[in-house]
Design an enzyme around this catalytic site. Structure first.
Site, PDB file in Angstrom:
ATOM      1  N   HIS A 163     -78.981 -27.586  17.338  1.00 30.65           N
ATOM      2  CA  HIS A 163     -78.939 -27.430  18.749  1.00 30.65           C
ATOM      3  C   HIS A 163     -77.795 -27.591  19.440  1.00 30.65           C
ATOM      4  CE1 HIS A 163     -79.614 -31.364  21.076  1.00 30.65           C
ATOM      5  NE2 HIS A 163     -79.425 -30.064  21.923  1.00 30.65           N
ATOM      6  N   ARG A 164     -77.103 -28.918  19.033  1.00 29.97           N
ATOM      7  CA  ARG A 164     -75.404 -29.811  19.019  1.00 29.97           C
ATOM      8  C   ARG A 164     -74.740 -29.910  17.966  1.00 29.97           C
ATOM      9  NH1 ARG A 164     -73.557 -30.571  25.640  1.00 29.97           N
ATOM     10  NH2 ARG A 164     -74.869 -29.109  26.226  1.00 29.97           N
ATOM     11  N   LYS A 178     -80.131 -39.549  11.711  1.00 33.38           N
ATOM     12  CA  LYS A 178     -80.234 -41.474  11.087  1.00 33.38           C
ATOM     13  C   LYS A 178     -79.946 -41.055   9.710  1.00 33.38           C
ATOM     14  CE  LYS A 178     -80.247 -44.324  13.187  1.00 33.38           C
ATOM     15  NZ  LYS A 178     -79.864 -45.174  14.606  1.00 33.38           N
ATOM     16  N   ASP A 210     -75.699 -37.578  27.999  1.00 32.46           N
ATOM     17  CA  ASP A 210     -74.840 -35.566  27.915  1.00 32.46           C
ATOM     18  C   ASP A 210     -74.024 -36.189  27.008  1.00 32.46           C
ATOM     19  OD1 ASP A 210     -75.385 -34.726  29.952  1.00 32.46           O
ATOM     20  OD2 ASP A 210     -74.642 -36.732  31.570  1.00 32.46           O
ATOM     21  N   LYS A 225     -81.677 -39.119  22.950  1.00 30.16           N
ATOM     22  CA  LYS A 225     -80.863 -39.549  23.478  1.00 30.16           C
ATOM     23  C   LYS A 225     -79.623 -39.674  24.003  1.00 30.16           C
ATOM     24  CE  LYS A 225     -81.066 -44.171  20.522  1.00 30.16           C
ATOM     25  NZ  LYS A 225     -80.578 -44.352  19.851  1.00 30.16           N
ATOM     26  N   SER A 282     -69.371 -44.246  20.710  1.00 27.10           N
ATOM     27  CA  SER A 282     -68.847 -43.593  19.439  1.00 27.10           C
ATOM     28  C   SER A 282     -68.424 -42.242  19.263  1.00 27.10           C
ATOM     29  CB  SER A 282     -70.889 -43.472  18.622  1.00 27.10           C
ATOM     30  OG  SER A 282     -70.512 -44.720  17.639  1.00 27.10           O
TER      31      SER A 282
HETATM   32  P1  NAD Z   1     -78.001 -55.172  12.996  1.00 26.71           P
HETATM   33  O1  NAD Z   1     -78.675 -55.939  11.457  1.00 26.71           O
HETATM   34  O2  NAD Z   1     -76.979 -56.266  13.313  1.00 26.71           O
HETATM   35  O3  NAD Z   1     -79.270 -57.379  13.639  1.00 26.71           O
HETATM   36  C1  NAD Z   1     -80.754 -57.121  13.877  1.00 26.71           C
HETATM   37  C2  NAD Z   1     -80.697 -58.445  12.919  1.00 26.71           C
HETATM   38  O4  NAD Z   1     -82.424 -59.007  13.923  1.00 26.71           O
HETATM   39  C3  NAD Z   1     -80.917 -59.225  12.303  1.00 26.71           C
HETATM   40  O5  NAD Z   1     -79.526 -60.659  12.706  1.00 26.71           O
HETATM   41  C4  NAD Z   1     -81.862 -59.957  12.010  1.00 26.71           C
HETATM   42  O6  NAD Z   1     -81.986 -60.834  10.843  1.00 26.71           O
HETATM   43  C5  NAD Z   1     -82.517 -60.167  13.023  1.00 26.71           C
HETATM   44  N1  NAD Z   1     -83.909 -59.884  12.451  1.00 26.71           N
HETATM   45  C6  NAD Z   1     -84.616 -58.358  11.607  1.00 26.71           C
HETATM   46  N2  NAD Z   1     -85.737 -59.385  11.941  1.00 26.71           N
HETATM   47  C7  NAD Z   1     -86.090 -59.958  12.459  1.00 26.71           C
HETATM   48  C8  NAD Z   1     -87.295 -60.892  13.642  1.00 26.71           C
HETATM   49  N3  NAD Z   1     -89.002 -60.509  13.004  1.00 26.71           N
HETATM   50  N4  NAD Z   1     -87.208 -62.161  14.248  1.00 26.71           N
HETATM   51  C9  NAD Z   1     -85.918 -62.207  14.204  1.00 26.71           C
HETATM   52  N5  NAD Z   1     -84.920 -61.672  13.831  1.00 26.71           N
HETATM   53  C10 NAD Z   1     -84.928 -60.645  13.145  1.00 26.71           C
HETATM   54  O7  NAD Z   1     -78.386 -54.377  13.978  1.00 26.71           O
HETATM   55  P2  NAD Z   1     -77.953 -54.064  15.492  1.00 26.71           P
HETATM   56  O8  NAD Z   1     -77.270 -52.581  14.693  1.00 26.71           O
HETATM   57  O9  NAD Z   1     -78.150 -54.920  16.017  1.00 26.71           O
HETATM   58  O10 NAD Z   1     -79.587 -53.187  15.454  1.00 26.71           O
HETATM   59  C11 NAD Z   1     -80.305 -53.925  15.759  1.00 26.71           C
HETATM   60  C12 NAD Z   1     -81.731 -52.361  16.491  1.00 26.71           C
HETATM   61  O11 NAD Z   1     -80.872 -52.108  17.356  1.00 26.71           O
HETATM   62  C13 NAD Z   1     -82.195 -51.551  15.820  1.00 26.71           C
HETATM   63  O12 NAD Z   1     -83.606 -51.300  15.894  1.00 26.71           O
HETATM   64  C14 NAD Z   1     -81.229 -50.788  15.519  1.00 26.71           C
HETATM   65  O13 NAD Z   1     -81.677 -49.407  15.120  1.00 26.71           O
HETATM   66  C15 NAD Z   1     -80.708 -50.655  17.142  1.00 26.71           C
HETATM   67  N6  NAD Z   1     -79.683 -50.117  17.636  1.00 26.71           N
HETATM   68  C16 NAD Z   1     -78.685 -49.924  16.656  1.00 26.71           C
HETATM   69  C17 NAD Z   1     -77.471 -50.269  17.602  1.00 26.71           C
HETATM   70  C18 NAD Z   1     -75.509 -49.997  17.055  1.00 26.71           C
HETATM   71  O14 NAD Z   1     -75.043 -49.686  17.398  1.00 26.71           O
HETATM   72  N7  NAD Z   1     -75.382 -51.402  16.146  1.00 26.71           N
HETATM   73  C19 NAD Z   1     -77.041 -48.828  18.834  1.00 26.71           C
HETATM   74  C20 NAD Z   1     -78.708 -48.392  19.537  1.00 26.71           C
HETATM   75  C21 NAD Z   1     -79.367 -48.514  18.584  1.00 26.71           C
END
Ligand code: NAD
Length: 473
Positions: free
Chosen positions: A66-67, A107, A100, A95, A364
């Site tokens: 849609h965008r 993904k 906005d 999100k 981003s």
């Molecule tokens: P990342 O890979 O940098 O870090 C995740 C960490 O979690 C890792 O160090 C991993 O070892 C640890 N981990 C995994 N399973 C675990 C458990 N059961 N117990 C404890 N630690 C555990 O990933 P990230 O970029 O920090 O992303 C983390 C979450 O945030 C994901 O759900 C991702 O979709 C969400 N997210 C990330 C971003 C981003 O900008 N990177 C943005 C929005 C949402």
């Protein structure tokens, strides 16, 4: 308490959507169009690993057109599957609408364990994945713009950009084909900390509302609040660091793969991060107790629990053991739909993923804009503002006959750098969106949780796009 069946991640998102949709009064066909994933690209490609070839399973899902462009991170994990990527892509649509950011949701996922690959193997996989996306027209500044997610970071984004520009030589806006790039590769200052910083701005706002804090039995303000964090990766580390250093919160427990550490008086998260880097483990951090079962982190007594690892962590079988008053869903989908019901009954405030981790996509968006404008933020106005403020202070000094100190003058007359503008834009976004969600909850009395309110706010915005286009008159 009645036993509630446990849905998987995609089913959880679907249940949450349906629950919110019932409050919107929108036509069912329109809701269906918003809910479904528009394009799902499932691919398999070979990559030479050592002496052998390995067939890699990967996905890119564009949830909503849609965008455009669509936008969303790329996840590297051995647990990646199509339904997970679909769930994550759909969350991206809601999100973006909520904060906005004018993108549809998307993904990507590559089913590999980055820990067991060498950097060279990761580079080969990333470049081949990008080539597949280019081949099917699933990447481009106006088409679909990936970013980092679990298991990926700035390094992978640089490989994606380099592969893209190799194939698309001469495309003037090529740098905007991916965000989360290193700053020296057309990235933006503040992107790597953005999701964590967004979590901080959101929590700061949540904690500043007296009425809500009183209802939870908490004092107003972030200072002194105790926090437990699951996952010391990009999001968990920066969220914890900024809540501690700028908000005055006390980090009492942190969990990683190898276990968790606890200290009721506080753990210095910067030192813990360095300790893990040096020793390869969180455990045996001076002054903290080891908790070998990493899942125990979820049950730690604290004011705020920040799950920042993966989905489906707080489920119907452990939700009742949660002691935190606030759960900040820094990860996507850490609380299942069933667990949400239990937590709502318990009076726990769940600040939903689609809002609280939106800082990443917000910055981003700023990076994408910077790439399209081919100029860093602040370059045009910084010196002009500085001169104007200096003239202003000079005039006030002349009129009052008083002078201010050099330090104060410097602080007042400073022009904004890129990082100042990025942080200011992010803070504004997180505060505005929170009040929008809270406002929806206040207006619609039947809504009892912030997730449903966030969904309703997002659905209203997305539906108005479709309605304006006359697709659903
Ligand atoms: P990342 O890979 O940098 O870090 C995740 C960490 O979690 C890792 O160090 C991993 O070892 C640890 N981990 C995994 N399973 C675990 C458990 N059961 N117990 C404890 N630690 C555990 O990933 P990230 O970029 O920090 O992303 C983390 C979450 O945030 C994901 O759900 C991702 O979709 C969400 N997210 C990330 C971003 C981003 O900008 N990177 C943005 C929005 C949402």
């Amino acid at each position: 308490m009645a036993k509630i069946p446990e849905p998987n991640f995609l089913e959880s998102v679907s249940k949450n959507f349906d629950k919110a949709a019932a409050h919107t009064g929108l036509p069912s066909g329109l809701l269906e169009q918003i809910k479904v994933c528009n394009s799902v690209y499932q691919m398999r490609f070979p990559v030479k690993m050592g002496k052998d070839y390995k067939v890699i399973e990967a996905y890119r899902v564009q949830h909503s057109h849609h965008r455009l462009p669509t936008k969303g991170g790329i996840r590297y994990s051995h647990k990646v599957n199509q339904e997970e990527v679909m769930a994550l892509a759909s969350l991206m649509t809601y999100k973006c609408a909520l904060v906005d950011v004018p993108f549809g949701g998307a993904k990507g996922g590559v089913k590999i364990s980055p820990r067991s690959c060498t950097p060279l193997q990761l580079q080969k996989i990333t470049r081949r994945y990008t080539t597949e996306l280019i081949r099917k027209n699933f990447i481009g500044p106006g088409i679909d713009v990936p970013a980092p997610d679990y298991g990926t970071g700035a390094r992978e984004m640089a490989w994606i950009l380099d592969t893209y520009t190799t194939f698309k030589g001469g495309e003037i806006d090529a740098a905007a084909c991916v965000t989360g790039k290193p700053v020296n590769q057309s990235g933006i200052i503040g992107r790597s900390e953005a999701t964590g910083r967004g979590v901080y701005y959101a929590l700061n706002e949540v904690c500043s509302i007296k009425e809500d804090m009183k209802a939870l039995g908490l004092e107003t303000g972030m200072s002194g609040k105790t926090i437990a964090i699951q996952g010391l990766g990009n999001v968990g580390y920066h969220a914890g660091r900024i809540c501690q250093n700028e908000g005055g919160a006390i980090i009492v427990a942190v969990a990683e793969y190898e276990g968790s550490v606890y200290n009721k008086d506080g753990i210095d998260i910067d030192k813990l991060f360095r300790h893990r880097k040096a020793t390869g483990s969180l455990l045996d951090f001076p002054g903290a107790k080891n908790m070998l079962q990493r899942k125990k982190i979820l049950e730690v007594k604290c004011d705020i629990l920040i799950p920042a690892a993966l989905e489906n962590q707080i489920r119907t079988d452990n939700a009742s053991k949660i002691k935190a008053k606030i759960i900040a869903e820094a990860a996507n989908g850490p609380v299942t739909a069933g667990a949400q019901e239990i937590l709502s009954e318990m009076g726990v405030m769940v600040v939903p993923d689609m809002y609280i981790n939106a800082g990443g996509v917000t910055v981003s968006y700023f990076e994408w804009l910077k790439n399209l404008s081919h100029m860093r933020f602040g370059r045009m106005e910084k010196r002009f503002d500085q001169n104007t403020y200096n003239n202003l202070v000079g005039t006030v000094e002349k009129l009052t006959g008083k002078t201010i100190g050099t330090k104060e003058r410097k602080m007042i007359t400073r022009g904004a750098d890129e990082v100042d503008l990025v942080r200011s834009g992010l803070e504004e976004t997180m505060i505005t969106a929170y009040h929008e969600i809270r406002g929806t909850m206040k207006r619609k009395k039947q809504i009892t949780d912030l997730r449903t309110a966030a969904f309703v706010s997002a659905l209203q915005k997305i539906s108005s796009d479709y309605l304006t286009l006359g697709i659903f008159p």
